[in-house]
Design a protein around this motif. Structure first.
Motif, PDB file in Angstrom:
ATOM      1  N   LYS A  93       0.849  -1.185   0.000  1.00 51.17           N
ATOM      2  CA  LYS A  93       0.000   0.000   0.000  1.00 51.17           C
ATOM      3  C   LYS A  93       0.884   1.234   0.000  1.00 51.17           C
ATOM      4  CE  LYS A  93      -4.049  -1.908   2.247  1.00 51.17           C
ATOM      5  NZ  LYS A  93      -4.970  -1.819   3.384  1.00 51.17           N
ATOM      6  N   TRP A  94       0.451   2.224  -0.756  1.00 46.00           N
ATOM      7  CA  TRP A  94       1.241   3.434  -0.929  1.00 46.00           C
ATOM      8  C   TRP A  94       0.289   4.613  -0.952  1.00 46.00           C
ATOM      9  CZ3 TRP A  94       2.851   5.623  -6.187  1.00 46.00           C
ATOM     10  CH2 TRP A  94       3.828   6.598  -6.048  1.00 46.00           C
ATOM     11  N   SER A  95       0.588   5.641  -0.172  1.00 42.04           N
ATOM     12  CA  SER A  95      -0.214   6.855  -0.256  1.00 42.04           C
ATOM     13  C   SER A  95       0.644   8.052   0.124  1.00 42.04           C
ATOM     14  CB  SER A  95      -1.464   6.754   0.627  1.00 42.04           C
ATOM     15  OG  SER A  95      -1.229   7.135   1.927  1.00 42.04           O
ATOM     16  N   PHE A  96       0.266   9.184  -0.408  1.00 43.53           N
ATOM     17  CA  PHE A  96       0.974  10.424  -0.100  1.00 43.53           C
ATOM     18  C   PHE A  96       0.056  11.599  -0.397  1.00 43.53           C
ATOM     19  CE2 PHE A  96       1.983   9.186  -4.421  1.00 43.53           C
ATOM     20  CZ  PHE A  96       1.797  10.348  -5.149  1.00 43.53           C
ATOM     21  N   ASP A  97       0.362  12.714   0.224  1.00 41.17           N
ATOM     22  CA  ASP A  97      -0.391  13.945   0.019  1.00 41.17           C
ATOM     23  C   ASP A  97       0.363  14.854  -0.930  1.00 41.17           C
ATOM     24  OD1 ASP A  97      -2.399  13.215   1.874  1.00 41.17           O
ATOM     25  OD2 ASP A  97      -1.121  13.870   3.531  1.00 41.17           O
ATOM     26  N   GLY A  98      -0.392  15.666  -1.639  1.00 42.51           N
ATOM     27  CA  GLY A  98       0.226  16.608  -2.558  1.00 42.51           C
ATOM     28  C   GLY A  98      -0.689  17.780  -2.853  1.00 42.51           C
ATOM     29  N   VAL A  99      -0.174  18.653  -3.684  1.00 42.19           N
ATOM     30  CA  VAL A  99      -0.893  19.845  -4.109  1.00 42.19           C
ATOM     31  C   VAL A  99      -0.681  19.997  -5.608  1.00 42.19           C
ATOM     32  CG1 VAL A  99      -0.985  22.368  -3.910  1.00 42.19           C
ATOM     33  CG2 VAL A  99      -0.535  20.980  -1.886  1.00 42.19           C
ATOM     34  N   SER A 100      -1.731  20.432  -6.292  1.00 44.70           N
ATOM     35  CA  SER A 100      -1.630  20.723  -7.727  1.00 44.70           C
ATOM     36  C   SER A 100      -2.079  22.155  -7.969  1.00 44.70           C
ATOM     37  CB  SER A 100      -2.540  19.803  -8.547  1.00 44.70           C
ATOM     38  OG  SER A 100      -2.185  18.464  -8.378  1.00 44.70           O
ATOM     39  N   THR A 101      -1.357  22.832  -8.847  1.00 46.02           N
ATOM     40  CA  THR A 101      -1.846  24.110  -9.338  1.00 46.02           C
ATOM     41  C   THR A 101      -2.353  23.879 -10.754  1.00 46.02           C
ATOM     42  OG1 THR A 101       0.335  24.789 -10.133  1.00 46.02           O
ATOM     43  CG2 THR A 101      -0.283  25.481  -7.911  1.00 46.02           C
ATOM     44  N   VAL A 102      -3.487  24.485 -11.053  1.00 48.21           N
ATOM     45  CA  VAL A 102      -4.148  24.284 -12.342  1.00 48.21           C
ATOM     46  C   VAL A 102      -4.478  25.656 -12.921  1.00 48.21           C
ATOM     47  CG1 VAL A 102      -6.142  23.253 -13.482  1.00 48.21           C
ATOM     48  CG2 VAL A 102      -5.133  22.117 -11.509  1.00 48.21           C
ATOM     49  N   VAL A 103      -4.124  25.853 -14.199  1.00 51.18           N
ATOM     50  CA  VAL A 103      -4.408  27.115 -14.895  1.00 51.18           C
ATOM     51  C   VAL A 103      -5.244  26.810 -16.126  1.00 51.18           C
ATOM     52  CG1 VAL A 103      -3.383  29.097 -16.075  1.00 51.18           C
ATOM     53  CG2 VAL A 103      -2.236  28.119 -14.072  1.00 51.18           C
ATOM     54  N   HIS A 113      -0.917  22.010 -15.463  1.00 53.83           N
ATOM     55  CA  HIS A 113      -1.242  21.207 -14.275  1.00 53.83           C
ATOM     56  C   HIS A 113       0.096  20.808 -13.675  1.00 53.83           C
ATOM     57  CE1 HIS A 113      -3.575  17.708 -12.296  1.00 53.83           C
ATOM     58  NE2 HIS A 113      -2.389  17.808 -11.727  1.00 53.83           N
ATOM     59  N   LEU A 114       0.426  21.425 -12.528  1.00 52.62           N
ATOM     60  CA  LEU A 114       1.698  21.166 -11.870  1.00 52.62           C
ATOM     61  C   LEU A 114       1.445  20.491 -10.531  1.00 52.62           C
ATOM     62  CD1 LEU A 114       3.415  24.633 -12.496  1.00 52.62           C
ATOM     63  CD2 LEU A 114       3.384  22.625 -13.988  1.00 52.62           C
ATOM     64  N   ASP A 115       1.999  19.296 -10.352  1.00 54.16           N
ATOM     65  CA  ASP A 115       1.851  18.541  -9.108  1.00 54.16           C
ATOM     66  C   ASP A 115       3.084  18.729  -8.239  1.00 54.16           C
ATOM     67  OD1 ASP A 115      -0.590  17.472  -9.819  1.00 54.16           O
ATOM     68  OD2 ASP A 115       0.187  15.484 -10.310  1.00 54.16           O
ATOM     69  N   TYR A 116       2.833  18.923  -6.947  1.00 54.41           N
ATOM     70  CA  TYR A 116       3.908  19.068  -5.968  1.00 54.41           C
ATOM     71  C   TYR A 116       3.693  18.049  -4.860  1.00 54.41           C
ATOM     72  CZ  TYR A 116       4.460  23.513  -8.349  1.00 54.41           C
ATOM     73  OH  TYR A 116       4.646  24.477  -9.306  1.00 54.41           O
ATOM     74  N   TRP A 117       4.663  17.149  -4.701  1.00 48.73           N
ATOM     75  CA  TRP A 117       4.652  16.193  -3.608  1.00 48.73           C
ATOM     76  C   TRP A 117       6.076  15.732  -3.351  1.00 48.73           C
ATOM     77  CZ3 TRP A 117       5.849  11.078  -5.155  1.00 48.73           C
ATOM     78  CH2 TRP A 117       5.686  10.804  -6.518  1.00 48.73           C
ATOM     79  N   ASP A 118       6.309  15.227  -2.160  1.00 53.07           N
ATOM     80  CA  ASP A 118       7.645  14.847  -1.718  1.00 53.07           C
ATOM     81  C   ASP A 118       8.009  13.458  -2.236  1.00 53.07           C
ATOM     82  OD1 ASP A 118      10.002  14.329  -0.409  1.00 53.07           O
ATOM     83  OD2 ASP A 118       9.194  14.617   1.604  1.00 53.07           O
ATOM     84  N   ALA A 119       8.725  13.432  -3.344  1.00 51.82           N
ATOM     85  CA  ALA A 119       9.095  12.145  -3.950  1.00 51.82           C
ATOM     86  C   ALA A 119      10.070  11.361  -3.075  1.00 51.82           C
ATOM     87  CB  ALA A 119       9.704  12.373  -5.339  1.00 51.82           C
ATOM     88  N   ALA A 120      10.916  12.049  -2.320  1.00 52.80           N
ATOM     89  CA  ALA A 120      11.895  11.336  -1.490  1.00 52.80           C
ATOM     90  C   ALA A 120      11.196  10.506  -0.428  1.00 52.80           C
ATOM     91  CB  ALA A 120      12.867  12.318  -0.857  1.00 52.80           C
TER      92      ALA A 120
END
Length: 145
Positions: A93-103, A113-120
């Motif tokens: 199981k894998w989950s993470f939180d993120g934020v996207s900016t959409v124009v 559509h730019l996604d921001y999340w902590d890949a590390a």
């Protein structure tokens, strides 16, 4: 001031993303422009067909994908989405939180559509050898009060 039109367009895009599946990828055409830019920690592509390739690749490598948007912030050109991504990667199981900016463009189609999340911490640390290495590096960089 944010228009009702912008809210309706963003709500439609959110609904599309929350129901994204291999069978709905081609419906992306209803929401994004031909020259859309999509960026996340692993991809930076321009064009609707390349964005579809990223989505298809995601479904080929991750099982039981669920994308849930928790908050939507609007501005005159689009907005920002706070979300959680869940799935099964490498039988875990894998989950993470993120934020996207959409124009949006003037036609109401997504142009960025730019996604921001902590890949590390969300991805690399889950891979056995890389995870150990990232944890060691993180521990060395940690500042103790």
């Amino acid at each position: 001031m944010v228009s009702n039109k912008t809210k309706k367009i963003l709500d439609g895009y959110v609904e599309y993303l929350e129901n994204l599946s291999p069978s709905t990828i081609d419906a992306l055409n209803k929401h994004v422009s031909n020259d859309v830019r999509f960026k996340d920690p692993f991809n930076d592509v321009t064009g609707i067909e390349k964005m579809k390739v990223v989505f298809r690749h995601m479904f080929e490598n991750i099982e039981n994908i669920k994308f849930e948007v928790h908050k939507v912030y609007l501005n005159g050109e689009g907005g920002c989405l706070e979300w959680t991504f869940c799935g099964i990667l490498m039988n875990k199981k894998w989950s993470f939180d993120g934020v996207s900016t959409v124009v949006f463009d003037s036609n109401g189609l997504v142009v960025e559509h730019l996604d921001y999340w902590d890949a590390a911490s969300s991805f690399y640390e889950k891979i056995p050898v890389l995870g150990w290495l990232f944890k060691c590096i993180g521990n060395r960089l940690k500042i103790e009060p």
